[in-house]
Design a protein around this motif. Structure first.
Motif, PDB file in Angstrom:
ATOM      1  N   MET A   1       0.906  -1.647  -0.028  1.00 17.92           N
ATOM      2  CA  MET A   1      -0.084   0.272  -0.362  1.00 17.92           C
ATOM      3  C   MET A   1       0.502   1.622   0.223  1.00 17.92           C
ATOM      4  O   MET A   1       1.966   1.471   0.651  1.00 17.92           O
ATOM      5  CB  MET A   1      -1.277  -0.036   1.311  1.00 17.92           C
TER       6      MET A   1
ATOM      7  N   TRP B   1       0.505   5.585   0.051  1.00 13.86           N
ATOM      8  CA  TRP B   1      -0.674   6.891   0.929  1.00 13.86           C
ATOM      9  C   TRP B   1       0.966   8.013   0.566  1.00 13.86           C
ATOM     10  O   TRP B   1       1.548   7.733   0.416  1.00 13.86           O
ATOM     11  CB  TRP B   1      -0.477   6.715   2.418  1.00 13.86           C
TER      12      TRP B   1
ATOM     13  N   ALA C   1      -0.206   7.510  -5.110  1.00 15.80           N
ATOM     14  CA  ALA C   1      -1.205   6.286  -4.520  1.00 15.80           C
ATOM     15  C   ALA C   1      -1.646   4.983  -4.729  1.00 15.80           C
ATOM     16  O   ALA C   1      -2.371   5.776  -5.844  1.00 15.80           O
ATOM     17  CB  ALA C   1      -2.074   7.390  -3.538  1.00 15.80           C
ATOM     18  N   SER C   2      -1.932   4.410  -3.928  1.00 17.75           N
ATOM     19  CA  SER C   2      -2.328   2.982  -4.183  1.00 17.75           C
ATOM     20  C   SER C   2      -4.064   3.112  -4.839  1.00 17.75           C
ATOM     21  O   SER C   2      -4.124   2.278  -6.061  1.00 17.75           O
ATOM     22  CB  SER C   2      -2.773   2.250  -3.305  1.00 17.75           C
ATOM     23  N   SER C   3      -4.637   4.104  -4.422  1.00 21.08           N
ATOM     24  CA  SER C   3      -5.871   4.668  -4.943  1.00 21.08           C
ATOM     25  C   SER C   3      -6.085   6.568  -4.703  1.00 21.08           C
ATOM     26  O   SER C   3      -5.359   6.490  -3.987  1.00 21.08           O
ATOM     27  CB  SER C   3      -7.226   3.781  -4.162  1.00 21.08           C
TER      28      SER C   3
ATOM     29  N   SER D   1      -8.298   6.864  -2.284  1.00 16.92           N
ATOM     30  CA  SER D   1      -8.784   7.077  -0.671  1.00 16.92           C
ATOM     31  C   SER D   1      -7.219   6.692   0.068  1.00 16.92           C
ATOM     32  O   SER D   1      -7.038   7.180   0.628  1.00 16.92           O
ATOM     33  CB  SER D   1      -9.812   6.226  -0.686  1.00 16.92           C
ATOM     34  N   HIS D   2      -6.097   6.579  -0.711  1.00 15.72           N
ATOM     35  CA  HIS D   2      -5.021   6.629   0.038  1.00 15.72           C
ATOM     36  C   HIS D   2      -3.790   8.129  -0.612  1.00 15.72           C
ATOM     37  O   HIS D   2      -2.626   8.139   0.108  1.00 15.72           O
ATOM     38  CB  HIS D   2      -4.195   5.307  -0.290  1.00 15.72           C
TER      39      HIS D   2
ATOM     40  N   ILE E   1      -4.057   7.409   7.931  1.00 12.08           N
ATOM     41  CA  ILE E   1      -3.799   6.601   7.568  1.00 12.08           C
ATOM     42  C   ILE E   1      -2.793   5.190   8.948  1.00 12.08           C
ATOM     43  O   ILE E   1      -2.878   4.615   7.965  1.00 12.08           O
ATOM     44  CB  ILE E   1      -2.177   7.244   7.298  1.00 12.08           C
TER      45      ILE E   1
ATOM     46  N   GLN F   1      -6.224   3.345   9.136  1.00 14.30           N
ATOM     47  CA  GLN F   1      -6.042   2.485   7.671  1.00 14.30           C
ATOM     48  C   GLN F   1      -4.966   1.560   8.348  1.00 14.30           C
ATOM     49  O   GLN F   1      -5.094   0.012   8.074  1.00 14.30           O
ATOM     50  CB  GLN F   1      -5.905   3.095   6.401  1.00 14.30           C
TER      51      GLN F   1
END
Length: 53
Positions: free
Chosen positions: A1, A3, A21-23, A25-26, A42, A45
């Motif tokens: 992951m 961030w 970022a991974s997505s 939301s990251h 963070i 998560q």
């Protein structure tokens, strides 16, 4: 992951950092003391991640 946190960045820089970022939301785009909230999110998560075999 992965961030990423964009601290007081331009729109262009924020777009690049969000892509890293991974997505979406990251990625956190923050100003001033909002950075504390980003790190707390963070950490939350990360604590929810579980290693599996």
């Amino acid at each position: 992951m992965v961030w990423s946190i964009g601290f007081e960045v331009t729109n262009y820089s924020a777009g690049i950092m969000e892509d890293c970022a991974s997505s979406p939301s990251h990625f956190f785009r923050v100003e001033g003391i909002e950075i504390t909230e980003a790190f707390e999110a963070i950490a939350k998560q990360i604590n929810q991640l579980r290693l599996t075999q």
